[in-house]
Design an enzyme around this catalytic site. Structure first.
Site, PDB file in Angstrom:
ATOM      1  N   SER A 434       0.234  -3.541  -1.770  1.00 27.18           N
ATOM      2  CA  SER A 434       1.556  -4.104  -2.365  1.00 27.18           C
ATOM      3  C   SER A 434       1.123  -5.631  -2.984  1.00 27.18           C
ATOM      4  O   SER A 434       1.866  -6.404  -3.516  1.00 27.18           O
ATOM      5  CB  SER A 434       2.677  -4.310  -1.338  1.00 27.18           C
ATOM      6  N   GLU A 467       5.139   0.757  -9.678  1.00 25.44           N
ATOM      7  CA  GLU A 467       4.254  -0.050 -10.446  1.00 25.44           C
ATOM      8  C   GLU A 467       2.932   0.831 -10.507  1.00 25.44           C
ATOM      9  O   GLU A 467       2.221   1.057  -9.709  1.00 25.44           O
ATOM     10  CB  GLU A 467       4.043  -1.560  -9.833  1.00 25.44           C
ATOM     11  N   ASN A 505       7.361  -7.442  -6.034  1.00 24.48           N
ATOM     12  CA  ASN A 505       7.224  -8.429  -4.860  1.00 24.48           C
ATOM     13  C   ASN A 505       7.435  -9.929  -5.389  1.00 24.48           C
ATOM     14  O   ASN A 505       7.725 -10.587  -4.488  1.00 24.48           O
ATOM     15  CB  ASN A 505       6.127  -7.741  -4.355  1.00 24.48           C
TER      16      ASN A 505
HETATM   17  P1  NAD Z   1       1.387   1.838   8.054  1.00 23.32           P
HETATM   18  O1  NAD Z   1       0.926   1.107   9.255  1.00 23.32           O
HETATM   19  O2  NAD Z   1       2.707   2.487   8.436  1.00 23.32           O
HETATM   20  O3  NAD Z   1       0.342   3.072   7.744  1.00 23.32           O
HETATM   21  C1  NAD Z   1      -0.907   2.846   7.647  1.00 23.32           C
HETATM   22  C2  NAD Z   1      -1.624   4.044   7.970  1.00 23.32           C
HETATM   23  O4  NAD Z   1      -2.957   4.118   7.752  1.00 23.32           O
HETATM   24  C3  NAD Z   1      -1.576   4.215   9.721  1.00 23.32           C
HETATM   25  O5  NAD Z   1      -1.144   5.522  10.117  1.00 23.32           O
HETATM   26  C4  NAD Z   1      -3.290   4.185  10.092  1.00 23.32           C
HETATM   27  O6  NAD Z   1      -3.529   4.942  11.246  1.00 23.32           O
HETATM   28  C5  NAD Z   1      -3.904   4.432   8.721  1.00 23.32           C
HETATM   29  N1  NAD Z   1      -5.236   4.369   8.688  1.00 23.32           N
HETATM   30  C6  NAD Z   1      -5.640   2.941   9.062  1.00 23.32           C
HETATM   31  N2  NAD Z   1      -6.989   3.096   8.501  1.00 23.32           N
HETATM   32  C7  NAD Z   1      -7.387   4.429   8.012  1.00 23.32           C
HETATM   33  C8  NAD Z   1      -8.461   5.086   7.625  1.00 23.32           C
HETATM   34  N3  NAD Z   1      -9.538   4.491   7.543  1.00 23.32           N
HETATM   35  N4  NAD Z   1      -8.375   6.350   6.934  1.00 23.32           N
HETATM   36  C9  NAD Z   1      -7.096   6.999   7.019  1.00 23.32           C
HETATM   37  N5  NAD Z   1      -6.155   6.467   7.553  1.00 23.32           N
HETATM   38  C10 NAD Z   1      -6.048   5.001   8.068  1.00 23.32           C
HETATM   39  O7  NAD Z   1       1.339   1.204   6.572  1.00 23.32           O
HETATM   40  P2  NAD Z   1       2.267   1.276   5.521  1.00 23.32           P
HETATM   41  O8  NAD Z   1       3.755   0.511   5.468  1.00 23.32           O
HETATM   42  O9  NAD Z   1       2.325   2.764   5.271  1.00 23.32           O
HETATM   43  O10 NAD Z   1       1.402   0.760   4.275  1.00 23.32           O
HETATM   44  C11 NAD Z   1       0.399   0.961   3.919  1.00 23.32           C
HETATM   45  C12 NAD Z   1      -0.126   0.436   2.420  1.00 23.32           C
HETATM   46  O11 NAD Z   1       1.093   0.664   1.490  1.00 23.32           O
HETATM   47  C13 NAD Z   1      -0.242  -1.111   2.704  1.00 23.32           C
HETATM   48  O12 NAD Z   1      -1.315  -1.287   1.677  1.00 23.32           O
HETATM   49  C14 NAD Z   1       0.992  -1.760   2.266  1.00 23.32           C
HETATM   50  O13 NAD Z   1       0.858  -3.115   1.824  1.00 23.32           O
HETATM   51  C15 NAD Z   1       1.527  -0.653   1.066  1.00 23.32           C
HETATM   52  N6  NAD Z   1       2.879  -0.941   1.063  1.00 23.32           N
HETATM   53  C16 NAD Z   1       3.726  -0.800   2.048  1.00 23.32           C
HETATM   54  C17 NAD Z   1       4.817  -0.885   1.709  1.00 23.32           C
HETATM   55  C18 NAD Z   1       6.131  -0.815   2.850  1.00 23.32           C
HETATM   56  O14 NAD Z   1       7.401  -1.098   2.707  1.00 23.32           O
HETATM   57  N7  NAD Z   1       5.793  -0.549   3.945  1.00 23.32           N
HETATM   58  C19 NAD Z   1       5.662  -0.756   0.471  1.00 23.32           C
HETATM   59  C20 NAD Z   1       4.684  -0.767  -0.634  1.00 23.32           C
HETATM   60  C21 NAD Z   1       3.277  -0.747  -0.138  1.00 23.32           C
END
Ligand code: NAD
Length: 714
Positions: A434, A467, A505
């Site tokens: 993000s 996006e 954002n």
């Molecule tokens: P989250 O913490 O819920 O999930 C991340 C997952 O990745 C975890 O389950 C973790 O175990 C796993 N992980 C870590 N290292 C790993 C690896 N090497 N291989 C495979 N899995 C691995 O996070 P999230 O909220 O889902 O966010 C994930 C991405 O999406 C981030 O980059 C975040 O910035 C982006 N994002 C989040 C949101 C939101 O609102 N949560 C919105 C848009 C984008």
């Protein structure tokens, strides 16, 4: 009548008149006033002649029937009289179909919407292909109007009150089986047999036209008929529908659903022709409204963004997807792709994350089963497209790998390096980051040209925006591929330049930042949030911060502050003091609000001393709204200057779909035009003098004032 008009006709050897829609040079068929007139001439021409024994409406385009009235035509009407007259004319023409002494039918091989559905409702029979392309509905309320060619009167008579309310007030579309279940479609047949079945039915009906409706079963259960025929019960059903509507949207902002309800009510209390008159008058009232103009404009903007890949290369088809990270976002993305029956391999390093992703996906489908949108069997079939893994098995076959691991550059680079060795050379790697620039993630990649950004919003299954981010080295083909994939998932992609916070954002951060300024100045949490929701935002900035998580918001704020410094200076220190005090938002039940069993029960006054603010200062609602909104307008102007997106339309569609900026206002910059660029620039200058440099009007705005330009020249 000829092909160049988009409608043609011929009589076959059995005396069936085929009226064929085929809009020249377009993928879709649309109704236009001219086509309605052509149908009118044809029907007049039929009168008193007996060469046709039956009439069938069909499409020459495979998988497409009639996608409703051309929205350009509706958008061009500015006065109530003309709008009502156009509705009356359409009603009268379609009534001629209903009045024909010969049977009529529709052969539906694909989408049938809006005015197309109005017309189909006037036919004796409707037969649809058993094909996923078939979608039938009356989506007019989504454009701020109501069905205007008789739909509000005919549909309730055909399918009953409850089903008509559901369909017309939501504007949602049904597949063939569901349309048949409510009686909107008489038969569902395999596509290759559609034409034959329609002919056979019409032949049989032509033998005894007066009793032709007996050829199909259209009995409605007694319980349903009871509801409609007993006035007090009907009143209760209508009152409940009205309450549900007003709980969802403010009628003053979105009048169409409530007015549609009035029209449907008329279908039960007056004869057809009087009901038509009510419908036409409401159409006349709604078509010229700013709300309808804005909703139609957004609809066109979305359609354009879905069409334009913004890339000269052709997209590759994505047949298999791998999702890395099964957290909130990865799980959601996996569910969405599986929902479209695309095989998804979903990987996480934690077993419990995989389990929870499957569980959440199951809940999304379960909810749709409960609402009758899909069957249990369909839910199970879709679930089977989602296959979890803790190792790298099955990743090699993916055409697209979507990375959704933690927001950390080093981890993302590592994950990319590890998977790059396994996947095919032409597979695309898309990061859901993000805030981290794609070019940084791709900095050490073997094939940086295959690395792009594909930024979904939370919750993934609801938010319609994605996006698409082209990094400095991303290839046009990779960009086109994820663009098409996003469209396939039902999203609207906005292509944005690779820069911190991308578009949505970044602009949203100015809204949050301003809320935190107001808090620091002593304004109460609920006063700020109340002003935002009164403006039409779905959630106030503090409620939103609690949902996002204060730690996550702080992290994004740090990235953006490093890039844009002074413009968002309030965010990081305030969030830091709250996070340090153990406040993470809704997820730990402690944020700007107090939570009980996951629900906010009121603002938490303990926040004020933590940020050294009294929480007692009163400011007028208009002042609060002005500061929140103008902060965003100014940043949007800077984004346009910086070339983050190409045009104002991209900002507006993205803000409406990505943040819930009120659609009835047409988006941030349409709203800015309505305020007047000179007026708002002057307000920004005064705010800059009073509040600080963050409000200093963007160069673009000052230039627009000098040149007396608007974002949208008329
Ligand atoms: P989250 O913490 O819920 O999930 C991340 C997952 O990745 C975890 O389950 C973790 O175990 C796993 N992980 C870590 N290292 C790993 C690896 N090497 N291989 C495979 N899995 C691995 O996070 P999230 O909220 O889902 O966010 C994930 C991405 O999406 C981030 O980059 C975040 O910035 C982006 N994002 C989040 C949101 C939101 O609102 N949560 C919105 C848009 C984008």
């Amino acid at each position: 009548m000829g092909r160049e008009d988009g409608i043609d006709h011929r009589i076959d050897s059995e005396g069936i008149l085929h009226v064929v829609f085929d809009r020249p040079g377009d993928r879709v068929n649309l109704l236009t006033p001219r086509i309605v007139r052509e149908i009118d001439h044809l029907l007049d021409h039929l009168k008193g002649r007996d060469e046709a024994r039956a009439i069938v409406f069909e499409s020459a385009k495979p998988g497409m029937f009639l996608a409703g009235m051309d929205v350009e035509e509706i958008a061009a009407i500015d006065d109530a009289y003309r709008a009502a007259e156009a509705a009356r004319f359409g009603q009268a023409v379609f009534q001629k179909i209903a009045d024909l002494p010969i049977p009529s039918a529709c052969a539906i091989p694909g989408p049938l919407l809006g005015g197309g559905t109005d017309r189909a409702l006037a036919c004796t029979f409707r037969l649809a292909a058993d094909d996923p392309k078939v979608r039938i509905g009356l989506p007019e309320v989504q454009l701020g109007i109501i069905p205007g060619f008789g739909g509000t009167q005919r549909l309730p008579r055909l399918v009953g009150l409850a089903a008509a309310l559901d369909l017309i007030l939501s504007g949602r579309q049904l597949d063939a089986a569901r349309a048949a279940r409510i009686g909107l479609v008489d038969r569902v047949v395999p596509l290759p047999y559609l034409a034959r079945e329609v002919s056979a039915l019409l032949r049989a009906a032509a033998q005894d036209p007066r009793h032709s409706s007996r050829l199909v079963r259209r009995a409605r259960p007694l319980s349903i008929s009871l509801v409609e025929n007993v006035t007090p019960i009907r009143r209760i059903v209508l009152a409940r529908a009205r309450r549900a509507l007003t709980a969802k949207v403010r009628v003053s902002d979105y009048p169409a659903p409530e007015r549609a309800l009035q029209a449907i009510e008329a279908a039960f209390s007056m004869p057809l022709r009087q009901g038509f008159d009510v419908e036409a008058r409401i159409v006349g009232e709604l078509v010229p409204t700013r709300t309808s103009k804005n909703l139609i404009w957004l609809f066109k903007g979305q359609a354009a963004l879905r069409r334009e890949t913004n890339s000269e290369a052709a997209p590759r088809r994505v047949r298999r997807v791998a999702v890395l990270g099964a957290g909130i976002m990865g799980g959601g993305i996996g569910q969405l792709a599986a929902d479209r029956e695309i095989p998804v391999r979903i990987k996480d390093v934690r077993y419990d994350a995989l389990l929870s992703a499957l569980h959440t996906a199951g809940e999304v489908w379960g909810e749709r089963v409960r609402k009758g949108r899909i069957s249990r069997r369909e839910a199970e079939q879709r679930m089977a497209f989602l296959s979890p893994t803790l190792d790298d098995r099955g990743l090699a076959r993916a055409d697209l790998v979507i990375e959704a691991v933690v927001e950390d550059l080093a981890v993302k680079q590592e994950v990319l390096a590890a998977v790059e060795e396994r996947i095919g050379e032409r597979a695309v790697f898309a990061s859901n980051t993000s805030s981290i620039p794609i070019s940084e993630i791709a900095a050490r990649a073997l094939r940086p040209e295959r690395v792009v950004g594909l930024h979904f919003f939370n919750p993934v299954h609801r938010m319609l925006l994605v996006e698409v981010i082209a990094g400095q080295r991303s290839s046009p083909e990779a960009v086109a591929t994820v663009h098409r994939f996003a469209v396939e998932l039902g999203k609207t992609p906005v292509v944005v330049r690779d820069s911190p916070g991308f578009l949505v954002n970044r602009i949203l951060m100015l809204y949050l930042n301003e809320a935190l300024h107001l808090l620091s100045e002593g304004v109460r949490i609920e006063a700020v949030d109340g002003a935002a929701t009164a403006f039409g935002m779905p959630m106030g900035p503090f409620a939103l911060l609690d949902q996002v998580g204060l730690d996550t918001a702080r992290h994004v704020a740090e990235v953006l502050q490093a890039a844009f410094g002074r413009r968002i200076a309030a965010t990081t220190p305030v969030l830091a003091s709250l996070v340090d005090a153990g406040r993470l938002g809704a997820k730990n039940g402690k944020g700007f609000y107090l939570y009980r069993e996951g629900h906010a029960v009121g603002p938490d006054r303990k926040v004020y001393p933590l940020v050294h603010a009294p929480g007692s200062r009163e400011l007028p609602v208009e002042t609060l709204q002005e500061r929140l909104v103008l902060a965003m307008v100014n940043e949007a102007a800077v984004c346009l200057e910086d070339g983050v997106v190409r045009e104002p339309r991209d900002v507006d569609v993205a803000m409406v779909l990505g943040t819930g900026f009120p659609a009835f206002r047409g988006g941030l910059l349409r709203h800015a035009d309505d305020l007047g660029i000179a007026v708002l620039t002057d307000r920004l200058s005064r705010l800059a003098d009073a509040q600080g440099e963050r409000f200093r009007p963007a160069g673009l705005l000052r230039e627009m004032v000098r040149e007396q330009r608007k974002f949208y020249p008329r």
